[in-house]
Design an enzyme around this catalytic site. Structure first.
Site, mmCIF file in Angstrom:
data_model
loop_
_atom_site.group_PDB
_atom_site.id
_atom_site.type_symbol
_atom_site.label_atom_id
_atom_site.label_comp_id
_atom_site.label_asym_id
_atom_site.label_seq_id
_atom_site.Cartn_x
_atom_site.Cartn_y
_atom_site.Cartn_z
ATOM 1 N N ASP A 1 -15.032 -4.791 -20.880
ATOM 2 C CA ASP A 1 -14.283 -5.883 -20.248
ATOM 3 C C ASP A 1 -14.150 -5.715 -18.737
ATOM 4 O OD1 ASP A 1 -13.882 -7.314 -22.552
ATOM 5 O OD2 ASP A 1 -11.938 -6.397 -23.001
ATOM 6 N N LYS B 1 -6.620 -10.994 -19.100
ATOM 7 C CA LYS B 1 -7.529 -12.047 -19.593
ATOM 8 C C LYS B 1 -7.121 -12.490 -20.987
ATOM 9 C CE LYS B 1 -9.941 -9.606 -22.863
ATOM 10 N NZ LYS B 1 -9.848 -9.845 -24.293
HETATM 11 P P1 ATP Z 1 -9.176 -5.112 -24.632
HETATM 12 O O1 ATP Z 1 -8.678 -6.522 -24.654
HETATM 13 O O2 ATP Z 1 -10.162 -4.829 -23.495
HETATM 14 O O3 ATP Z 1 -9.626 -4.588 -25.960
HETATM 15 P P2 ATP Z 1 -6.491 -4.112 -24.818
HETATM 16 O O4 ATP Z 1 -5.607 -5.070 -24.096
HETATM 17 O O5 ATP Z 1 -6.551 -4.304 -26.292
HETATM 18 O O6 ATP Z 1 -7.936 -4.190 -24.190
HETATM 19 P P3 ATP Z 1 -5.596 -1.890 -23.210
HETATM 20 O O7 ATP Z 1 -4.210 -2.303 -22.809
HETATM 21 O O8 ATP Z 1 -6.644 -2.021 -22.164
HETATM 22 O O9 ATP Z 1 -6.044 -2.634 -24.539
HETATM 23 O O10 ATP Z 1 -5.493 -0.373 -23.701
HETATM 24 C C1 ATP Z 1 -6.063 0.138 -24.869
HETATM 25 C C2 ATP Z 1 -5.714 1.631 -24.938
HETATM 26 O O11 ATP Z 1 -6.289 2.315 -23.823
HETATM 27 C C3 ATP Z 1 -4.209 1.882 -24.858
HETATM 28 O O12 ATP Z 1 -3.691 2.073 -26.130
HETATM 29 C C4 ATP Z 1 -4.063 3.123 -23.986
HETATM 30 O O13 ATP Z 1 -3.759 4.267 -24.714
HETATM 31 C C5 ATP Z 1 -5.426 3.318 -23.319
HETATM 32 N N1 ATP Z 1 -5.386 3.168 -21.839
HETATM 33 C C6 ATP Z 1 -6.072 3.931 -20.983
HETATM 34 N N2 ATP Z 1 -5.877 3.538 -19.713
HETATM 35 C C7 ATP Z 1 -5.056 2.485 -19.741
HETATM 36 C C8 ATP Z 1 -4.507 1.641 -18.736
HETATM 37 N N3 ATP Z 1 -4.766 1.824 -17.436
HETATM 38 N N4 ATP Z 1 -3.710 0.643 -19.129
HETATM 39 C C9 ATP Z 1 -3.456 0.449 -20.446
HETATM 40 N N5 ATP Z 1 -3.942 1.225 -21.436
HETATM 41 C C10 ATP Z 1 -4.739 2.237 -21.095
#
Ligand code: ATP
Length: 287
Positions: free
Chosen positions: A135, A8
């Protein structure tokens, strides 16, 4: 069962207030894009949840969001036969502001509901997902939506008018937790024109939507590459460019495909993670 789980972007992210429980009430306009993780869920007969992935960086233990969603599903459904293997093909950059982990978690809930024949409604799946991450309900829903409060209120709106989206994930990790504390420590927050955005969305007016796009995290979170990325996007004719979520991802919206191609090629010279995407109407799609 194998599905695609969409990343997203936030076309708008404003903070309404900090809640007594420490969470933040937000006003967001979210958009799913065709950048997907693949999630394959199979029963394994081992009596426990296993995570496998091509990504070395992603946690494979109980801290994985996909694991947590499976655990919550089994707990809420009072299912004891919880032997499953979750294989995640990771394409959505991690810790980028594109909710990759939430997408994986949403995909697991979607698959488990089918595999175990639990017949939960979309709203019930969102309720389980919401207990794991803010999210996840949107990741289950997908499309274009106004998302309010802590992600629990989702109002689908008109699809984003046809456009190209160029996305860059700079080589900087942003911790969502730290981003929120930086937002909290701002002396003064400049809010966004939320009503103007709603009007623009209801009229399907691409130019007006672009003029209202914005993210308050840009006032708090410094991403050193952001001004440079934006300057290239603008030079290439982007109609809007902004950061997604708590960053560091920056994206540009283009009504003109050739401009988007030019922008993609230019940014691709300097950055490792550059994507050219389109808006999509679903969060989870079956293969
Ligand atoms: P958001 O936009 O919801 O804040 P994001 O894109 O910033 O999410 P994610 O990629 O969802 O962040 O991951 C954040 C942290 O969660 C990562 O640093 C990782 O260590 C942990 N994590 C746990 N499960 C997952 C997963 N399935 N995929 C990615 N990261 C994960």
């Amino acid at each position: 069962m194998k599905v695609r789980a969409a990343a997203k972007l936030n076309l708008m992210l404003d903070m309404l207030k900090k809640l007594d429980n420490g969470y933040h009430s937000l006003f967001m306009v979210m958009q799913s894009v065709d950048l997907y993780d693949t999630v394959d869920v199979q029963r394994n007969g081992l009596g426990r949840i296993l995570i496998e992935s091509d990504s070395a960086k992603m946690p494979k233990d109980s801290s994985n969001i996909a694991y947590k969603c499976a655990e919550k599903f089994f707990e809420d459904m009072e299912i004891s036969q919880c032997g499953i293997t979750i294989r995640i093909g990771k394409n959505i950059p991690m810790a980028s502001g594109m909710a990759g982990g939430s997408a994986d978690g949403a995909a697991v809930l979607y698959c488990l509901n089918k595999i175990y024949g639990t017949g939960l409604s979309h709203a019930q799946l969102c309720e389980i997902g919401g207990k794991v991450g803010a999210d996840i309900p949107f990741s289950l829903t997908g499309g274009t939506a106004v998302v309010l409060n802590t992600g629990d209120i989702i109002a689908p709106v008109n699809p984003l008018p046809d456009c190209e989206i160029v996305i860059v994930k700079p080589n900087q990790d942003v911790s969502t937790k730290e981003a929120y504390s930086m937002l909290d420590s701002l002396q003064r927050l400049r809010h966004l024109d939320r009503v103007g955005m709603l009007e623009a969305l209801s009229k399907n007016d691409f130019n007006a939507i672009c003029s209202k796009c914005g993210n308050v995290f840009e006032q708090a979170v410094e991403v050193s590459e952001r001004p440079y990325i934006k300057s290239i996007m603008r030079k290439c004719g982007a109609d809007a460019c902004l950061m997604s979520g708590s960053g560091p991802t920056v994206f540009g919206l283009f009504s003109d495909k050739e401009n988007a191609d030019r922008c993609f090629n230019e940014l691709n010279k300097y950055y490792e993670n550059v994507f050219k995407c389109s808006a999509v109407s679903k969060g989870i799609t079956e293969f």
